[in-house]
Design a protein around this motif. Structure first.
Motif, PDB file in Angstrom:
ATOM      1  N   ALA A 168      45.478  41.663  47.311  1.00 52.58           N
ATOM      2  CA  ALA A 168      45.459  43.122  47.206  1.00 52.58           C
ATOM      3  C   ALA A 168      45.895  43.799  48.496  1.00 52.58           C
ATOM      4  CB  ALA A 168      44.057  43.595  46.825  1.00 52.58           C
ATOM      5  N   GLY A 169      46.133  43.025  49.544  1.00 48.11           N
ATOM      6  CA  GLY A 169      46.580  43.621  50.794  1.00 48.11           C
ATOM      7  C   GLY A 169      45.413  44.119  51.627  1.00 48.11           C
ATOM      8  N   LEU A 170      45.730  44.585  52.834  1.00 45.48           N
ATOM      9  CA  LEU A 170      44.693  45.118  53.713  1.00 45.48           C
ATOM     10  C   LEU A 170      44.466  46.574  53.362  1.00 45.48           C
ATOM     11  CD1 LEU A 170      45.887  43.632  57.127  1.00 45.48           C
ATOM     12  CD2 LEU A 170      44.155  42.727  55.590  1.00 45.48           C
ATOM     13  N   LYS A 196      36.778  48.109  41.460  1.00 43.05           N
ATOM     14  CA  LYS A 196      37.202  46.938  42.219  1.00 43.05           C
ATOM     15  C   LYS A 196      38.718  46.984  42.176  1.00 43.05           C
ATOM     16  CE  LYS A 196      35.458  43.192  44.152  1.00 43.05           C
ATOM     17  NZ  LYS A 196      34.246  43.183  44.979  1.00 43.05           N
ATOM     18  N   ILE A 197      39.285  47.594  43.204  1.00 42.01           N
ATOM     19  CA  ILE A 197      40.689  47.975  43.123  1.00 42.01           C
ATOM     20  C   ILE A 197      41.574  46.985  43.869  1.00 42.01           C
ATOM     21  CG2 ILE A 197      42.308  49.860  43.603  1.00 42.01           C
ATOM     22  CD1 ILE A 197      39.482  51.458  44.012  1.00 42.01           C
ATOM     23  N   GLY A 198      42.761  46.783  43.396  1.00 39.05           N
ATOM     24  CA  GLY A 198      43.747  46.056  44.180  1.00 39.05           C
ATOM     25  C   GLY A 198      44.570  45.069  43.384  1.00 39.05           C
ATOM     26  N   GLY A 199      45.759  44.801  43.875  1.00 41.18           N
ATOM     27  CA  GLY A 199      46.620  43.789  43.269  1.00 41.18           C
ATOM     28  C   GLY A 199      46.988  44.119  41.833  1.00 41.18           C
ATOM     29  N   GLY A 200      47.151  45.398  41.509  1.00 38.23           N
ATOM     30  CA  GLY A 200      47.495  45.787  40.138  1.00 38.23           C
ATOM     31  C   GLY A 200      46.447  45.336  39.125  1.00 38.23           C
ATOM     32  N   ASP A 236      48.395  32.904  43.011  1.00 40.42           N
ATOM     33  CA  ASP A 236      47.118  33.259  43.635  1.00 40.42           C
ATOM     34  C   ASP A 236      46.477  34.482  42.985  1.00 40.42           C
ATOM     35  OD1 ASP A 236      49.112  34.883  44.472  1.00 40.42           O
ATOM     36  OD2 ASP A 236      48.912  34.467  46.614  1.00 40.42           O
ATOM     37  N   ALA A 237      46.702  34.663  41.679  1.00 40.31           N
ATOM     38  CA  ALA A 237      46.118  35.821  40.984  1.00 40.31           C
ATOM     39  C   ALA A 237      44.596  35.767  41.027  1.00 40.31           C
ATOM     40  CB  ALA A 237      46.596  35.872  39.539  1.00 40.31           C
ATOM     41  N   GLY A 238      44.018  34.556  41.050  1.00 42.90           N
ATOM     42  CA  GLY A 238      42.574  34.426  41.189  1.00 42.90           C
ATOM     43  C   GLY A 238      41.823  34.298  39.873  1.00 42.90           C
ATOM     44  N   ALA A 279      44.398  42.643  39.599  1.00 41.80           N
ATOM     45  CA  ALA A 279      44.057  41.230  39.774  1.00 41.80           C
ATOM     46  C   ALA A 279      42.722  41.026  40.491  1.00 41.80           C
ATOM     47  CB  ALA A 279      45.175  40.511  40.531  1.00 41.80           C
ATOM     48  N   VAL A 280      42.432  41.876  41.482  1.00 35.06           N
ATOM     49  CA  VAL A 280      41.197  41.705  42.237  1.00 35.06           C
ATOM     50  C   VAL A 280      39.981  41.920  41.333  1.00 35.06           C
ATOM     51  CG1 VAL A 280      39.853  42.597  44.159  1.00 35.06           C
ATOM     52  CG2 VAL A 280      42.310  42.371  44.386  1.00 35.06           C
TER      53      VAL A 280
END
Lengths: 151, 339, 509
Positions: free
Chosen positions: C200-202, B90-94, B129-131, B96-97
């Motif tokens: 996380a961007g698109l 589950k990749i993304g936002g360093g 908005d880190a979630g 965070a996702v």
């Protein structure tokens, strides 16, 4: 020759986008803001040129001219409904239903004869099933199970 | 004839995929069952957890260090827990996702995710908005640490940390240091270093370790903040002037620590695993025991040390206390960053 | 290096290794052809199995997967207008029009031959020029990345079919789409409007599917071309025909492959950038510019030879400096580390046997790719023969599962549908997808290069000099200027020769 044609409207929308970009970047630190801010300004400038051009030389063709709006809306709705169905009932069931639906609706009246419907069902189940197994068990992709089934 | 070829091709592909699938799904688990028939008694205590396969989610790219670590643990986990462990991304936002997904999962122990400290502390503090919130992630264990070190190129005039501090005091803000990301562990280390020595060095963030090292080797920055494993790979190319471990680092015995050179700084990135807040204690304990058993495996320890990591074996309670302590340390620093 | 020939031969003549190479090539092609499945993911799945293999065998398997995956992307690009991997982006420009006019077999044969030849040139570069090229990869610092991105963006002029103004606006939109999420250097989240999934961007793959696939599906349904099939022209001697055509254009393949290798050795710029820049160069050097975008085999060949040559290039910094040039190379590095081998400056001497075995296997894999690809090109090409009313739902299904699988994220599926509908509307107004996607791909590279250069320049008190005086930067700037000036000059010349003709064309737009 309407004054408010598709190009004029899109030029205004683009101008609005560039304004939003500019305002958004105001609250960011310099290194986060510098790139989008300048692109936003560039977009604003280009939109003004675009607006001037489309006011001076409006295109004669309307946006939906020569488009079958009914079929287009149906296809778009079908894709959207498929997404909703995945969320609701999971990937496999949604895909079988979507494929069966599309094949039996797209092929015209002829495709709704019993034999053809049976064929459509078989294709839907086989293709969805094959790729479902491939993605879920070989490539270990956790495909959504759907909220109806407790996920 | 043509149809035959078509079908033949399809069959071949299906066969290949099937083969790969069978071996991927059942290989390690099946091996494990044969090896450890007697271990059932001690792990089956917590109401029969686990009853079905466990998902081990990686919030970073496949092939990254978190992924490699999970893949190293996977066969051991399957052997100890008697169930298959499925690694997903589950990749993304360093990260965070992945961590916001973990925070929202059912707290039953069947979904865990790799965590990185201090990422999970800094992101909720810095991004509105880190979630997720740090306390929504219940640590199970921390099994690896990567001290952060400071390096210069071989041809640099800077020989020691003292040289660097003197030079930086002479010309404040003109030296540049490459590091990975903004508001990350290395960035925080940089800020702490500046604060404790009273110098100013321009921090230049890069998008990953590879980009950092490439740019540093190309002479674009004067200094490099690097994780110990990367520094070990390049020890002949770089001159390491200080490392952020508390004592001399096993893989780099010649590199002095910051503390030795009178700068009170220890810094590193720790990898561990967490479950959602509210997971039953007994379930956490089963997972904790499994990870600690792997952490004690001499082969795993040897491999990690050779690759330039510091093996750790912190249990659930210890990890939690450690995260709390670090958060207390970072909060004032973060408050300074945000006007 | 002649001392290693016996070792190399021994390993490569092992039937098990050969079988593994063929198997991993085929698996790679399948993974590459399916949008959403990436070579990186497949390599990660393979990784645990390589623990128990000898180092050379595991490298052979991983190399095969990488090469196959890079090629596989062209299949879906040609057949359904969706690049299976972002690297095949420029293949859609001409590959899909070829398929629509019944030349799917020709398109795939072209792609196979170009990929194989590009791959072989990449492998030769890796084999003989690694020491030279590795120093070039270090010459790329932040300002150079910025100028590479600018060079790519200058292509908007070539790509804008129709209005140049709309192309530029589209490029800006793409650049802005690329800034959604956490800023790569500034670190703050932008344009998320408080929505956590946007942080996380698109994802590039999701946007590619949305821009290339969904509008095409809508267009086909709306145009009532469903009942009919695309006339698949069954022709004899396709392979020989395409081969003799390509061989008559040696500079096309050579130029594209060199572009691929150079882009490959720059860490962070991937196959997508290589295929775009090479496509642009092919258009600029071609005498028949009008044919591009309408089904020119030269366009397919330029894109495919560049992205396969990029594979060889991306391994140069890995083997010589220990810096992985692309995510798949990073996983191969991980596999080497687990075998106790640290890629880096000493690798060519300390592990020479292993390195040369791998390099020759890499070369062999590209030859095998041609053989396998040509054998299957006929059956694959005939997929286009499926009735449209069946093909359309299959395409929708594959794009949806692909959009999900790339990040295992349902939000991406929703995003794909929304962006896809938006893309259809945009193309109706006259904003074509190519410049937008170009902006999205190059935006992050440009932004990182720009902001890092500003930071370093400020610290050294010479921002201007840092941007404009470094030698590689100067070369790139000149290329940029040429790239922008050439089509303008061409247009001017054309308009002087026959202004009546151009007028007619514009009205048809």
């Amino acid at each position: 020759m309407r004054l408010l044609n598709k190009d004029v409207i899109s030029a205004f929308v683009l101008l609005a986008v560039s304004v939003v970009v500019y305002l958004e970047t105001a609250g960011l630190n310099e290194m986060s803001a510098v790139f989008p801010r300048y692109i936003g300004l560039l977009l604003g400038a280009l939109s003004v040129i675009y607006l001037v051009f489309s006011l001076l030389k409006p295109s004669a063709k309307g946006l939906w001219e020569g488009t079958n709006k009914g079929r287009l809306a149906a296809a778009a709705a079908g894709i959207a409904a498929y997404t909703g169905l995945i969320w609701l009932s999971g990937f496999l069931i949604a895909s079988i239903l979507m494929m069966f639906g599309f094949i039996s609706l797209l092929g015209g009246r002829e495709s709704r004869r019993p034999l053809r419907l049976l064929q459509a069902g078989a294709i839907a189940i086989l293709v969805s099933g094959f790729f479902f197994v491939l993605f879920k068990y070989v490539f270990i992709v956790p495909l959504p199970a759907g909220i109806l089934f407790g996920a | 004839m043509r149809r035959m070829k078509q079908i033949g091709a399809l069959l071949l592909i299906i066969l290949l995929m099937g083969l790969a699938g069978c071996s991927a799904g059942s290989g390690p688990a099946a091996e494990g069952k044969g090896e450890h028939p007697g271990a059932e008694g001690d792990t089956g205590s917590a109401a029969g957890f686990p009853k079905h396969p466990i998902t081990y989610s990686i919030p970073f790219d496949p092939g990254g260090q978190s992924d490699l670590e999970a893949r190293r643990q996977q066969p051991h986990l399957e052997r100890i827990l008697h169930t298959s462990v499925v690694i997903t991304y589950k990749i993304g936002g360093g990260g965070a996702v992945g961590w916001s997904e973990l925070a929202g999962k059912k707290p039953d122990g069947y979904f865990m995710a790799g965590i990185n400290v201090p990422h999970i502390i800094l992101q909720p503090l810095l991004q509105k908005d880190a979630g997720y919130q740090t306390e929504q992630l219940e640590p199970v264990a921390i099994f690896q640490s990567t001290p952060v070190g400071l390096a210069v190129r071989k041809d640099s005039s800077i020989q020691t940390l003292e040289d660097l501090i003197r030079l930086a005091k002479d010309k404040p803000g003109t030296l540049t240091a490459a590091g990975v990301g903004t508001y990350t562990g290395q960035h925080m280390t940089h800020l702490l270093f500046e604060k404790k020595t009273g110098i100013t060095i321009q921090y230049i963030p890069f998008t990953g370790a590879a980009a950092t090292i490439q740019s540093f080797l190309g002479g674009n920055t004067d200094l490099l903040w690097g994780n110990s494993n990367d520094l070990v790979s390049y020890k002949d190319e770089f001159r390491l002037i200080a490392i952020g471990s508390s004592e001399r680092f096993t893989a780099l015995p010649d590199t002095p620590t910051f503390v030795e050179q009178d700068v009170e700084l220890t810094a590193g990135i720790d990898r561990g695993v967490a479950v959602p807040q509210g997971t039953p204690k007994e379930v956490i304990q089963v997972l904790e025991m499994a990870f600690l058993e792997i952490a004690a495996d001499p082969d795993v320890i040897r491999q990690m040390t050779e690759e330039g990591f510091e093996p750790k074996a912190m249990g659930a309670a210890e990890s939690k206390a450690y995260i709390e302590q670090l958060r207390a340390e970072y909060e004032p620093l973060v408050a300074e960053l945000q006007p | 290096m002649n001392d290693y020939i016996p070792v190399v031969f021994e390993v490569l003549s092992d039937p098990l290794n050969l079988l593994l190479l063929v198997g991993s090539l085929i698996a790679g092609i399948v993974v590459g052809a399916l949008p959403g499945l990436t070579v990186t993911m497949a390599l990660a799945l393979l990784l645990p199995f390589t623990f128990s293999m000898p180092a050379d065998t595991s490298l052979i398997a991983m190399g095969g997967l990488y090469i196959g995956g890079m090629f596989g992307g062209c299949i879906s690009a040609i057949l359904i207008n969706t690049p299976g991997t972002p690297s095949a982006i420029a293949t859609t420009f001409d590959g899909y029009p070829m398929a629509r006019s019944g030349k799917s077999h020709q398109a795939i044969v072209t792609a196979v031959l170009a990929s194989g030849i590009g791959g072989i040139i990449g492998a030769l570069a890796l084999l003989f020029l690694t020491p030279v090229l590795s120093s070039l990869s270090l010459a790329f610092g932040p300002p150079e990345y910025f100028w590479v991105a600018m060079l790519g963006l200058s292509m908007i002029a070539t790509l804008s079919s129709g209005s140049m103004l709309k192309g530029l606006i589209g490029g800006c939109l793409g650049l802005l789409l690329g800034t959604i999420g956490i800023a790569p250097i500034g670190g703050e989240s932008r344009f998320t409007f408080g929505l956590a999934p946007l942080v996380a961007g698109l994802e590039l793959t999701v946007v590619l599917i949305a821009f290339f696939c969904i509008p095409e599906v809508l267009r086909i349904v709306e145009n009532r071309v469903l009942g009919e099939r695309i006339v698949y022209r069954r022709e004899k001697g396709v392979v020989r025909q395409m081969w003799s055509r390509l061989i008559r254009r040696p500079f096309l393949l050579l130029r594209s492959s060199i572009i691929g290798v150079i882009v490959g050795i720059i860490p962070g710029a991937g196959g997508n950038v290589a295929s775009i820049i090479s496509y642009d160069a092919a258009v600029k050097f071609s005498k028949d510019k009008q044919a591009f975008g309408k089904g020119s085999y030269e366009g397919v060949a330029a894109s495919e030879s560049a992205n396969n040559a990029e594979v060889g290039g991306s391994l140069v910094p890995l083997l010589s400096l220990g810096i992985p040039g692309a995510p798949p190379a990073a996983i191969m590095m991980g596999a080497l580390m687990i075998h106790g081998i640290t890629p880096g400056p000493g690798l060519f001497t300390s592990q020479a046997g292993l390195v040369y075995t791998f390099l020759w296997a890499f070369l062999l894999a590209n030859v095998l790719l041609i053989v396998l690809g040509l054998y299957f090109s006929g059956p694959i090409g005939r997929i286009i023969n499926i009735r449209m009313d069946v093909l359309i739902p299959v395409i929708i299904f594959l794009s949806t599962i692909g959009a999900f699988a790339i990040r295992n994220n349902f939000t991406d599926v929703v995003m794909m549908v929304i962006i896809g509908l938006g893309a259809y509307l945009l193309s109706k107004i006259g904003f074509h997808p190519a410049p937008i996607v170009l902006g999205l791909i190059l935006g992050p590279i440009a932004e990182v290069g720009l902001t890092q250069s500003i930071l370093i320049g400020q610290a050294k008190d010479h921002v201007f000099a840092f941007f404009f005086t470094r030698p590689v930067s100067v070369v790139l700037m000149v290329l940029c200027a040429l790239s922008i000036a050439a089509p303008l000059a061409d247009k001017w010349l054309r308009s002087r020769r026959g202004s009546g003709q151009r007028q007619g064309k514009e009205e048809a737009e």
